[in-house]
Enzyme design. Structure first.
Site, mmCIF file in Angstrom:
data_model
loop_
_atom_site.group_PDB
_atom_site.id
_atom_site.type_symbol
_atom_site.label_atom_id
_atom_site.label_comp_id
_atom_site.label_asym_id
_atom_site.label_seq_id
_atom_site.Cartn_x
_atom_site.Cartn_y
_atom_site.Cartn_z
ATOM 1 N N GLU A 1 39.674 -17.756 -24.207
ATOM 2 C CA GLU A 1 39.629 -18.639 -25.390
ATOM 3 C C GLU A 1 40.265 -17.841 -26.509
ATOM 4 O O GLU A 1 39.636 -17.001 -27.127
ATOM 5 C CB GLU A 1 38.174 -18.993 -25.670
ATOM 6 C CG GLU A 1 38.016 -20.307 -26.392
ATOM 7 C CD GLU A 1 37.825 -20.111 -27.867
ATOM 8 O OE1 GLU A 1 38.841 -20.223 -28.596
ATOM 9 O OE2 GLU A 1 36.697 -19.827 -28.293
ATOM 10 N N CYS B 1 38.503 -19.917 -34.805
ATOM 11 C CA CYS B 1 39.682 -20.173 -33.973
ATOM 12 C C CYS B 1 40.090 -21.626 -34.104
ATOM 13 O O CYS B 1 41.238 -21.972 -33.835
ATOM 14 C CB CYS B 1 39.442 -19.766 -32.543
ATOM 15 S SG CYS B 1 38.047 -20.569 -31.834
ATOM 16 N N GLY C 1 39.026 -14.196 -28.341
ATOM 17 C CA GLY C 1 39.658 -13.317 -29.327
ATOM 18 C C GLY C 1 41.115 -13.695 -29.496
ATOM 19 O O GLY C 1 41.504 -14.847 -29.286
ATOM 20 N N SER C 2 41.914 -12.715 -29.864
ATOM 21 C CA SER C 2 43.315 -12.999 -30.160
ATOM 22 C C SER C 2 44.133 -13.203 -28.882
ATOM 23 O O SER C 2 43.737 -12.783 -27.791
ATOM 24 C CB SER C 2 43.909 -11.821 -30.939
ATOM 25 O OG SER C 2 43.949 -10.689 -30.090
ATOM 26 N N GLY D 1 44.090 -11.392 -25.109
ATOM 27 C CA GLY D 1 44.176 -12.149 -23.861
ATOM 28 C C GLY D 1 45.339 -11.704 -22.989
ATOM 29 O O GLY D 1 45.239 -11.665 -21.761
HETATM 30 C C1 UN1 Z 1 35.593 -19.843 -32.510
HETATM 31 O O1 UN1 Z 1 36.008 -19.797 -33.657
HETATM 32 O O2 UN1 Z 1 35.806 -18.921 -31.695
HETATM 33 O O3 UN1 Z 1 34.409 -25.756 -32.983
HETATM 34 C C2 UN1 Z 1 34.741 -20.936 -31.997
HETATM 35 C C3 UN1 Z 1 34.049 -24.863 -33.759
HETATM 36 C C4 UN1 Z 1 32.898 -23.996 -33.333
HETATM 37 C C5 UN1 Z 1 33.358 -22.912 -32.446
HETATM 38 C C6 UN1 Z 1 34.468 -22.051 -32.957
HETATM 39 N N1 UN1 Z 1 31.928 -24.804 -32.667
HETATM 40 O O4 UN1 Z 1 34.588 -24.657 -34.827
#
Ligand code: UN1
Length: 505
Positions: free
Chosen positions: A263, A297, A241-242, A246
């Site tokens: 993450e 992300c 998440g953000s 975290g």
């Molecule tokens: C995410 O956005 O939390 O590499 C993960 C990627 C994807 C995973 C993104 N396999 O864009």
């Protein structure tokens, strides 16, 4: 092209959930409204878990741990193999449900389920490869080795944008490693979590003698997440998440010496060097920056284009941005679906205002009329002359800040000059430049001639700095889900002490 869809998304979701094995009582009559971002309409009402429910789920998972840890790892792999089979059978329905609940295009919804299947296959193989090292010992007639053991209950906190795949990266590994999982999905995407739980239960029933409560879902808000983070019987919390989330979760876990796998935010950049194959680059940049409506992300947020090709390339990019089809993500011609909600659109407007105030030139970013009350925007390109504050923060929306650069060291320094460190890439046909970039980027992912998003599960996934340092999925990420024991075995008849220490009684 006009495509006709089921007239009512709530009915469509209910039919999918029922086919996937979720009891109607689980998604009707509850206190939490679930909205589809496609139209903004309420499609289900789910029941929140209380903190007492969360504690009970953790206790039950902990009881399951006592039995599961004793099951040989390759047999544990059999459960994950069955989970992969059930996911294959459910792929079309679950992929569409991801689209209805998270708003991703159908192709991306299906791709997310494929990522779940892939990590299951990976984990099945891994279940026979959880090996340690034999290490040279300084003592005669001794053997030193390391062995890997199940860790305990794993808590998973996931975000709306990958509502099911993130669970699978953690759970497929955790289960073969001997760990039960308790999952708190995003408040915005509980339906796909309920569906995954039903799929898991089918796999467990086919497996036969799996302990109950190996996997459970707790739906709810912050209190339920906190219950997971603070419970002494949760050994590891993997949270996606953000960075703000975290910052709240990491120190609380550290305070009780629990493990965390974080993450968090990304602010991913790509460099377009003079020698780049510009057609390939254009496609790579377009998918990475606009795909998933900028809500990955790993989304490309910053683009450094060499000054010698800047004008021509940015013009082509603007043309691509103007042409992408935005609308109902169930329509196969759509490339850009809705934002998750109005809050995201507001954050996007604020960032565009801040960028304009900092001298940026915005192209796109306007609201687009989609079905119902869904929130649709045209992705924005913002030409900047410098990496202003707004560029250095992550806005979870389709904004690409574009800047010229003159020399590669400068571009690498700009790539690294943000608080986040998830993913990065360079487009170049020059081997020296490629290698210098890969060695110089401070991110967890550094690619050449592909964008920063769309990683495969075989590699370790995650990043540095404010991204949190965690690694999920492939490579040796499994080690986070296990306890390492160093074992020294004396098979001689004397007791030599290490470091030559004498202690003769
Ligand atoms: C995410 O956005 O939390 O590499 C993960 C990627 C994807 C995973 C993104 N396999 O864009």
């Amino acid at each position: 092209m006009t495509v006709l869809f089921a007239p009512n998304i709530a009915d469509e979701a209910a039919a999918l959930l029922t086919r996937l094995g979720v009891a109607p009582g689980a998604f009707t009559g509850g206190g939490r409204e679930v909205r589809s971002p496609i139209t903004g309409e309420t499609i289900a009402k789910v029941h929140d878990a209380s903190t007492a429910d969360a504690a009970a789920a953790i206790e039950a998972a902990h009881a399951a741990f006592a039995a599961w840890r004793k099951v040989p790892a390759p047999r544990r792999g059999e459960l994950v193999r069955l989970l992969g089979e059930e996911l294959r059978a459910a792929k079309a329905d679950l992929g569409l449900l991801v689209t209805l609940e998270a708003g991703k295009t159908l192709s991306e919804g299906l791709g997310e389920v494929q990522e779940m299947i892939d990590i299951c296959d990976y984990a099945v193989g891994l279940s026979r490869q959880l090996f340690g090292l034999a290490i040279a010992t300084e003592r005669p007639d001794h053997r030193m080795m390391e062995t890997w053991h199940p860790l305990g209950v794993v808590g998973v906190i996931s975000a709306f944008n990958f509502p099911v795949a993130v669970w699978s990266w953690n759970s497929a590994l955790a289960l073969v490693c001997g760990d039960p999982v308790v999952w708190k999905p995003s408040e915005k995407t509980p339906l796909t979590a309920l569906a995954v739980q039903a799929i898991f239960e089918r796999a467990a029933a086919r497996f036969g003698d799996a302990p109950a409560h190996l996997s459970s879902v707790i739906i709810g808000g912050r209190e339920v997440g906190e219950a997971l983070v603070d419970h002494p019987k949760v050994a590891l919390v993997s949270a996606t998440g953000s960075t703000a989330m975290g910052r709240a979760v990491g120190p609380r876990l550290a305070a009780r010496f629990a493990r965390s796998l974080l993450e968090l935010g990304g602010n991913n950049a790509a460099v377009v060097a003079p020698s780049a194959d510009l057609d390939l680059t254009l496609r790579g940049v377009a998918f990475a920056a606009m795909g998933t409506a900028g809500q990955r992300c790993t989304t490309l947020r910053r683009l450094f284009v060499h000054e010698s090709i800047y004008e021509g390339f940015v013009a082509k990019l603007k043309a691509a941005y103007a042409s992408v089809r935005i609308g109902d993500p169930r329509d196969p011609d759509t490339l850009i679906g809705p934002l998750i909600d109005e809050g995201s659109a507001a954050a996007m407007r604020k960032a565009l205002d801040d960028a304009t105030a900092a001298g940026g030139k915005v192209t796109g970013g306007e609201t687009v009329k989609g079905p119902g009350q869904g929130v649709y925007v045209r992705p924005a390109i913002v030409e900047m002359t410098a990496q202003a504050d707004v560029v250095r923060r992550e806005t979870f929306a389709p904004i690409l800040y574009v800047m010229p650069y003159s020399d590669l060291d400068q571009a690498i320094a700009l790539n690294n000059d943000v608080p986040q460190g998830l993913s990065s890439s360079i487009f170049t046909l020059n081997a020296r430049e490629a290698e210098r970039f890969v060695a110089g980027s401070d991110c967890g992912i550094a690619n050449v001639n592909i964008g920063p998003s769309g990683a495969e599960i075989g590699g370790a996934f995650g990043g540095e700095k404010e991204t949190g340092g965690g690694r999920e999925a492939g490579s040796d990420s499994w080690k986070a889900y296990m306890r390492r024991a160093t074992n020294t075995v004396n098979y001689g008849e004397t007791l030599p002490l290490a470091q030559g220490v004498k202690f003769d009684i």
